[in-house]
Design a protein around this motif. Structure first.
Motif, PDB file in Angstrom:
ATOM      1  N   VAL A  90       1.508  -6.272  -5.834  1.00  0.00           N
ATOM      2  CA  VAL A  90       2.557  -5.512  -6.169  1.00  0.00           C
ATOM      3  C   VAL A  90       2.807  -5.399  -7.636  1.00  0.00           C
ATOM      4  CG1 VAL A  90       5.034  -5.243  -5.955  1.00  0.00           C
ATOM      5  CG2 VAL A  90       3.725  -5.993  -3.945  1.00  0.00           C
ATOM      6  N   ARG A  91       2.788  -6.382  -8.259  1.00  0.00           N
ATOM      7  CA  ARG A  91       2.978  -6.582  -9.789  1.00  0.00           C
ATOM      8  C   ARG A  91       1.576  -5.581 -10.395  1.00  0.00           C
ATOM      9  NH1 ARG A  91       4.078 -12.569 -10.444  1.00  0.00           N
ATOM     10  NH2 ARG A  91       5.998 -12.740  -9.355  1.00  0.00           N
ATOM     11  N   ARG A  92       0.524  -5.760  -9.820  1.00  0.00           N
ATOM     12  CA  ARG A  92      -0.590  -4.960 -10.500  1.00  0.00           C
ATOM     13  C   ARG A  92      -0.586  -3.431 -10.301  1.00  0.00           C
ATOM     14  NH1 ARG A  92      -5.428  -9.249  -9.460  1.00  0.00           N
ATOM     15  NH2 ARG A  92      -4.432 -10.913 -10.648  1.00  0.00           N
ATOM     16  N   SER A  93       0.510  -2.904  -9.574  1.00  0.00           N
ATOM     17  CA  SER A  93       0.272  -1.402  -9.335  1.00  0.00           C
ATOM     18  C   SER A  93      -0.031  -0.953 -10.641  1.00  0.00           C
ATOM     19  CB  SER A  93       1.427  -1.023  -8.685  1.00  0.00           C
ATOM     20  OG  SER A  93       2.779  -1.194  -9.483  1.00  0.00           O
ATOM     21  N   SER A  94      -0.748   0.193 -10.509  1.00  0.00           N
ATOM     22  CA  SER A  94      -0.881   0.736 -11.853  1.00  0.00           C
ATOM     23  C   SER A  94       0.055   1.711 -12.333  1.00  0.00           C
ATOM     24  CB  SER A  94      -2.431   1.661 -11.461  1.00  0.00           C
ATOM     25  OG  SER A  94      -2.110   2.673 -10.690  1.00  0.00           O
ATOM     26  N   ALA A  95      -0.105   2.149 -13.569  1.00  0.00           N
ATOM     27  CA  ALA A  95       0.962   3.113 -14.165  1.00  0.00           C
ATOM     28  C   ALA A  95       0.809   4.414 -13.387  1.00  0.00           C
ATOM     29  CB  ALA A  95       0.416   3.119 -15.594  1.00  0.00           C
ATOM     30  N   LYS A  96      -0.511   4.755 -13.120  1.00  0.00           N
ATOM     31  CA  LYS A  96      -0.460   6.208 -12.166  1.00  0.00           C
ATOM     32  C   LYS A  96       0.416   6.099 -10.868  1.00  0.00           C
ATOM     33  CE  LYS A  96      -4.927   8.102 -13.190  1.00  0.00           C
ATOM     34  NZ  LYS A  96      -6.184   8.360 -12.876  1.00  0.00           N
ATOM     35  N   GLU A  97       0.153   5.157 -10.346  1.00  0.00           N
ATOM     36  CA  GLU A  97       1.072   4.867  -9.151  1.00  0.00           C
ATOM     37  C   GLU A  97       2.482   4.830  -9.238  1.00  0.00           C
ATOM     38  OE1 GLU A  97      -0.538   1.525  -6.865  1.00  0.00           O
ATOM     39  OE2 GLU A  97      -2.102   2.445  -6.345  1.00  0.00           O
ATOM     40  N   GLN A  98       2.964   4.060 -10.398  1.00  0.00           N
ATOM     41  CA  GLN A  98       4.440   4.098 -10.677  1.00  0.00           C
ATOM     42  C   GLN A  98       4.684   5.659 -10.979  1.00  0.00           C
ATOM     43  OE1 GLN A  98       4.639   1.344 -13.591  1.00  0.00           O
ATOM     44  NE2 GLN A  98       4.826  -0.495 -12.577  1.00  0.00           N
ATOM     45  N   LYS A  99       4.022   6.335 -11.868  1.00  0.00           N
ATOM     46  CA  LYS A  99       4.544   7.630 -12.222  1.00  0.00           C
ATOM     47  C   LYS A  99       4.592   8.610 -10.853  1.00  0.00           C
ATOM     48  CE  LYS A  99       2.336   8.048 -16.894  1.00  0.00           C
ATOM     49  NZ  LYS A  99       1.476   8.705 -17.831  1.00  0.00           N
ATOM     50  N   ARG A 100       3.484   8.288 -10.018  1.00  0.00           N
ATOM     51  CA  ARG A 100       3.653   9.114  -8.855  1.00  0.00           C
ATOM     52  C   ARG A 100       4.660   8.763  -7.925  1.00  0.00           C
ATOM     53  NH1 ARG A 100      -0.020   7.388  -4.393  1.00  0.00           N
ATOM     54  NH2 ARG A 100       1.247   8.149  -2.793  1.00  0.00           N
ATOM     55  N   HIS A 101       5.052   7.392  -8.035  1.00  0.00           N
ATOM     56  CA  HIS A 101       6.158   7.116  -7.176  1.00  0.00           C
ATOM     57  C   HIS A 101       7.576   7.714  -7.907  1.00  0.00           C
ATOM     58  CE1 HIS A 101       8.694   4.536  -4.547  1.00  0.00           C
ATOM     59  NE2 HIS A 101       9.459   4.159  -5.695  1.00  0.00           N
ATOM     60  N   LEU A 102       7.462   7.477  -9.293  1.00  0.00           N
ATOM     61  CA  LEU A 102       8.709   8.270  -9.943  1.00  0.00           C
ATOM     62  C   LEU A 102       8.789   9.898  -9.731  1.00  0.00           C
ATOM     63  CD1 LEU A 102      10.778   7.564 -11.736  1.00  0.00           C
ATOM     64  CD2 LEU A 102       9.486   8.016 -13.703  1.00  0.00           C
ATOM     65  N   ARG A 103       7.787  10.479  -9.603  1.00  0.00           N
ATOM     66  CA  ARG A 103       7.586  11.892  -9.219  1.00  0.00           C
ATOM     67  C   ARG A 103       8.159  12.121  -8.035  1.00  0.00           C
ATOM     68  NH1 ARG A 103       1.728  12.877 -10.986  1.00  0.00           N
ATOM     69  NH2 ARG A 103       1.800  12.235 -13.117  1.00  0.00           N
ATOM     70  N   MET A 104       7.622  11.189  -6.898  1.00  0.00           N
ATOM     71  CA  MET A 104       8.008  11.483  -5.595  1.00  0.00           C
ATOM     72  C   MET A 104       9.754  11.173  -5.551  1.00  0.00           C
ATOM     73  SD  MET A 104       5.731  12.796  -3.989  1.00  0.00           S
ATOM     74  CE  MET A 104       6.261  12.313  -2.172  1.00  0.00           C
ATOM     75  N   THR A 105      10.042  10.237  -6.263  1.00  0.00           N
ATOM     76  CA  THR A 105      11.678  10.012  -6.211  1.00  0.00           C
ATOM     77  C   THR A 105      12.527  11.107  -6.557  1.00  0.00           C
ATOM     78  OG1 THR A 105      11.137   7.610  -6.490  1.00  0.00           O
ATOM     79  CG2 THR A 105      13.524   8.551  -6.918  1.00  0.00           C
ATOM     80  N   PHE A 106      11.999  11.691  -8.124  1.00  0.00           N
ATOM     81  CA  PHE A 106      12.670  12.780  -8.399  1.00  0.00           C
ATOM     82  C   PHE A 106      12.514  13.926  -7.626  1.00  0.00           C
ATOM     83  CE2 PHE A 106      12.217  11.025 -12.765  1.00  0.00           C
ATOM     84  CZ  PHE A 106      13.551  10.569 -12.998  1.00  0.00           C
ATOM     85  N   LEU A 107      11.296  14.402  -6.954  1.00  0.00           N
ATOM     86  CA  LEU A 107      11.193  15.337  -6.164  1.00  0.00           C
ATOM     87  C   LEU A 107      12.087  15.308  -4.736  1.00  0.00           C
ATOM     88  CD1 LEU A 107       9.480  17.978  -5.382  1.00  0.00           C
ATOM     89  CD2 LEU A 107       8.034  16.337  -4.047  1.00  0.00           C
ATOM     90  N   CYS A 108      12.279  14.026  -4.395  1.00  0.00           N
ATOM     91  CA  CYS A 108      13.042  13.935  -3.088  1.00  0.00           C
ATOM     92  C   CYS A 108      14.683  14.256  -3.631  1.00  0.00           C
ATOM     93  CB  CYS A 108      13.033  12.532  -2.711  1.00  0.00           C
ATOM     94  SG  CYS A 108      11.542  12.321  -1.611  1.00  0.00           S
ATOM     95  N   ILE A 109      14.955  13.652  -4.777  1.00  0.00           N
ATOM     96  CA  ILE A 109      16.286  13.917  -5.208  1.00  0.00           C
ATOM     97  C   ILE A 109      16.704  15.336  -5.554  1.00  0.00           C
ATOM     98  CG2 ILE A 109      17.842  13.496  -7.337  1.00  0.00           C
ATOM     99  CD1 ILE A 109      16.767  10.541  -7.237  1.00  0.00           C
ATOM    100  N   GLY A 110      15.530  15.977  -6.021  1.00  0.00           N
ATOM    101  CA  GLY A 110      15.809  17.451  -6.277  1.00  0.00           C
ATOM    102  C   GLY A 110      15.619  18.168  -4.892  1.00  0.00           C
TER     103      GLY A 110
END
Length: 113
Positions: free
Chosen positions: A13-33
């Motif tokens: 879990v700690r080793r999740s890549s920066a790409k995955e974190q960005k993707r997760h952040l984008r999905m969060t913003f998309l859902c909120i939007g």
């Protein structure tokens, strides 16, 4: 052994890549939007419904006011009629017309039919 697995999972879990974190952040913003867009559409729809309902209430209020005015004028007419029919002159004229009443010193003359 179970502690080793848990520590391995934590490392994963700690080793999740920066790409995955960005993707997760984008999905969060998309859902909120999307939720905000849905809320805005719902708000516009409900506002339209309320405006339609308000117009219906205004129309109904106007109709009821007109009906009240009509009934008040009818009430005034009935009060005038009540005053008229309760007068002695009216009662006497109706008694003469309908019941053929006459005063003591009068003579009733009828036409032949």
């Amino acid at each position: 052994m179970s502690t080793e697995k848990n520590s391995a999972r934590r490392k994963y879990v700690r080793r999740s890549s920066a790409k995955e974190q960005k993707r997760h952040l984008r999905m969060t913003f998309l859902c909120i939007g999307l939720l905000l867009i849905f809320a805005a559409v719902l708000l516009v729809y409900k506002t339209g419904q309320l405006q339609i309902q308000k117009q219906q209430y205004v129309t109904q209020t106007e109709q009821l006011k007109a009906e009240i005015e009509k009934e008040e004028s009818r009430k005034e007419e009935l009060l005038r009629k009540k005053t008229e029919v309760s007068s002695d002159a009216y009662i006497e004229s109706e008694a003469r017309k309908r019941l053929n009443y006459v005063h003591k010193d009068e003579i009733l003359i009828k036409r032949k039919q």
